[in-house]
Design an enzyme around this catalytic site. Structure first.
Site, mmCIF file in Angstrom:
data_model
loop_
_atom_site.group_PDB
_atom_site.id
_atom_site.type_symbol
_atom_site.label_atom_id
_atom_site.label_comp_id
_atom_site.label_asym_id
_atom_site.label_seq_id
_atom_site.Cartn_x
_atom_site.Cartn_y
_atom_site.Cartn_z
ATOM 1 N N LEU A 56 0.843 -1.199 0.000
ATOM 2 C CA LEU A 56 0.000 0.000 0.000
ATOM 3 C C LEU A 56 0.875 1.244 0.000
ATOM 4 O O LEU A 56 1.785 1.370 0.811
ATOM 5 C CB LEU A 56 -0.906 0.007 1.241
ATOM 6 C CG LEU A 56 -1.762 1.271 1.449
ATOM 7 C CD1 LEU A 56 -2.788 1.410 0.325
ATOM 8 C CD2 LEU A 56 -2.459 1.234 2.805
ATOM 9 N N GLN A 96 0.254 8.453 -3.920
ATOM 10 C CA GLN A 96 0.045 7.500 -4.998
ATOM 11 C C GLN A 96 0.233 8.151 -6.361
ATOM 12 O O GLN A 96 0.200 9.360 -6.499
ATOM 13 C CB GLN A 96 -1.365 6.891 -4.879
ATOM 14 C CG GLN A 96 -1.537 5.993 -3.664
ATOM 15 C CD GLN A 96 -2.951 5.456 -3.515
ATOM 16 O OE1 GLN A 96 -3.824 5.738 -4.325
ATOM 17 N NE2 GLN A 96 -3.181 4.671 -2.462
ATOM 18 N N GLY A 133 5.120 6.912 -8.582
ATOM 19 C CA GLY A 133 6.199 5.954 -8.803
ATOM 20 C C GLY A 133 6.706 5.264 -7.558
ATOM 21 O O GLY A 133 7.619 4.431 -7.648
ATOM 22 N N GLU A 184 0.378 -12.573 -3.821
ATOM 23 C CA GLU A 184 -0.885 -13.216 -3.495
ATOM 24 C C GLU A 184 -2.057 -12.418 -4.072
ATOM 25 O O GLU A 184 -2.353 -11.318 -3.632
ATOM 26 C CB GLU A 184 -1.036 -13.327 -1.972
ATOM 27 C CG GLU A 184 -2.301 -14.034 -1.524
ATOM 28 C CD GLU A 184 -2.378 -14.167 -0.012
ATOM 29 O OE1 GLU A 184 -3.380 -14.710 0.465
ATOM 30 O OE2 GLU A 184 -1.438 -13.728 0.671
#
Length: 464
Positions: free
Chosen positions: A253, A259, A262, A286
């Site tokens: 995250l 966000q 990069g 996952e």
């Protein structure tokens, strides 16, 4: 957590007016998504500011019972601030009135604690104080953590062949293991649950979990150095028989204000370098979200473009595809990467077979020039691979079919399975939804082609 009750005036103020007796409607409630707003803040001055960064959580209704509905409140508005300094949260609850309308009154404190747990602060003043009392919280966490070197090998055969990408300035990655994992992760859980679709808490008591922190040093208004958390990744390390180790990325995250800059890609690059330098068996992810898988493919394709051991095999496959007779249907076997290439990529770059096969499709696309001339054959190749993934590898040969056969025992759950051999047609007609299956397959192929084009375009821009 503060509560404000704004009473409304009684519309029937004249005692001479007759009151009508009737049956009140059952409280329909209000969806959590419609009355809760969440902001992230890095300074106490940002609390109550309209310029605060507003989160777009996946689905707040998911955290409330009764299909996400809140009962017993009129004019309910909940505003929550989450500190990106200490990761505490404060909720301001305001409503006009509260009464049991037949569905009870939702306990808002309990419901919010299901999300924020111990991070939820009761008093606003106490929350504001955390910006000063815990201003160095992140620094205290990383002070005893392992700082990872940025210049770890990334698997390139020679330094001159490596695609050089600019690294964010003033950014460091730290790894924490053991007991500190649980202490720090407990404060991150609310953001994980709110922002990562389908996420669950990791088992912090399992010593095989590791947390990688992406931290940036910045100066505040008093010219004091502050460590700011930009993002994190939770990685699970497990044994592979007989003497190897695999690592799996369980959660990643980047904090919302940072966000699309990069940082997520950079964190993935660091994890790749760690996997290579520590010579694990491979690095897997996952159930990656589409956005994460997109970044992952961009990263891996760039690494593979300069990975010498596979270039000859790639050129050979591209050459065969350019000469392909479009009437033939043996696309998958002829154009799949050779096992030697699969093993070289896993050993050196730590890319697993499934991921490498997706990258292989993109690598072929990048080497078909001009692409328009060979697009029909290439689409057939991708279509065959998608069909093999969805229907099965034997989709062009022997076909298993399930036919519903009503019986006296159970009209809805009885069936027979049969297998046609050597391509023979069955006397039993295909089910009515066969055309729907083909339609869905073509939709998946169209989406895969678009994904390949988008990644190829981005990779090409980085190369030039």
């Amino acid at each position: 957590m503060g509560t404000k009750h704004h009473s409304s005036s009684d519309p029937i103020s004249d005692p001479q007016k007759r009151r009508r007796v009737g049956f009140s409607k059952t409280d329909a409630g209000i969806e959590a998504n419609d009355c809760i707003t969440i902001y992230t803040v890095s300074r106490k001055e940002d609390v109550d500011s309209p310029n605060s960064y507003c989160l777009e959580p996946i689905d707040l209704n998911h955290f409330f019972e009764d299909n996400g509905r809140i009962f017993g409140y009129q004019g309910l508005k909940i505003t929550i601030w989450v500190s990106l300094i200490s990761f505490h949260a404060y909720a301001d609850i305001a409503f006009e009135s509260s009464s049991d309308g037949g569905r009870g009154i939702t306990n808002l404190k309990t419901a919010l604690q299901n999300i924020f747990a111990e991070s939820l602060v009761d008093e606003k003043d106490a929350f504001l104080q955390t910006f000063s009392t815990e201003s160095h919280y992140v620094r205290s966490v990383v002070s005893n953590a392992e700082a990872l070197q940025h210049k770890v090998s990334n698997g390139c055969s020679t330094e001159s062949n490596c695609l050089l990408k600019s690294e964010p300035s003033g950014v460091e990655v730290f790894r924490i293991v053991g007991t500190p994992v649980g202490h720090f992760y407990s404060r991150l859980v609310p953001l994980v649950l709110l922002l990562v679709d389908g996420s669950n808490r990791i088992d912090v008591l399992d010593p095989r979990w590791e947390i990688y922190l992406l931290v940036q040093e910045r100066k505040d208004n008093q010219e004091d150095n502050l460590s700011r958390l930009l993002g994190f990744a939770a990685v699970y390390r497990f044994h592979r028989y007989p003497e190897s180790t695999r690592v799996r990325l369980g959660q990643i995250l980047v904090m919302p204000p940072y966000q699309r800059k990069g940082y997520g890609r950079f964190l993935l690059e660091v994890l790749n370098r760690v996997a290579i330098s520590e010579d694990v068996y491979d690095l897997t992810i996952e159930e990656p979200e589409d956005s994460l898988q997109h970044v992952r493919l961009c990263n891996d394709v760039e690494r593979l473009l300069v990975f010498d051991p596979i270039q000859q095999s790639l050129q050979s496959v591209v050459s065969r595809l350019k000469q392909e007779n479009r009437s033939k249907k043996s696309y998958t076997c002829k154009y799949a990467p050779p096992l030697s290439a699969v093993e070289d990529v896993r050993k050196t770059l730590k890319i697993n077979k499934k991921q490498f096969e997706q990258c292989w499709e993109i690598l072929i696309y990048l080497h078909l020039d001009p692409i328009n001339k060979y697009m029909e054959t290439y689409r057939a190749f991708v279509s065959h691979r998608v069909k093999a993934e969805v229907v099965g590898k034997d989709s062009d040969g022997d076909m298993k079919q399930v036919i519903d056969v009503p019986t006296e025992y159970d009209q809805q759950m009885s069936f027979v399975m049969f297998k046609s051999q050597n391509g023979e047609s069955s006397s039993i007609e295909k089910s009515d939804n066969q055309s729907n299956v083909e339609e869905q397959l073509q939709k998946l192929v169209h989406e895969r082609i678009n994904q390949i084009k988008l990644i190829a375009e981005k990779v090409s821009v980085h190369r030039h």
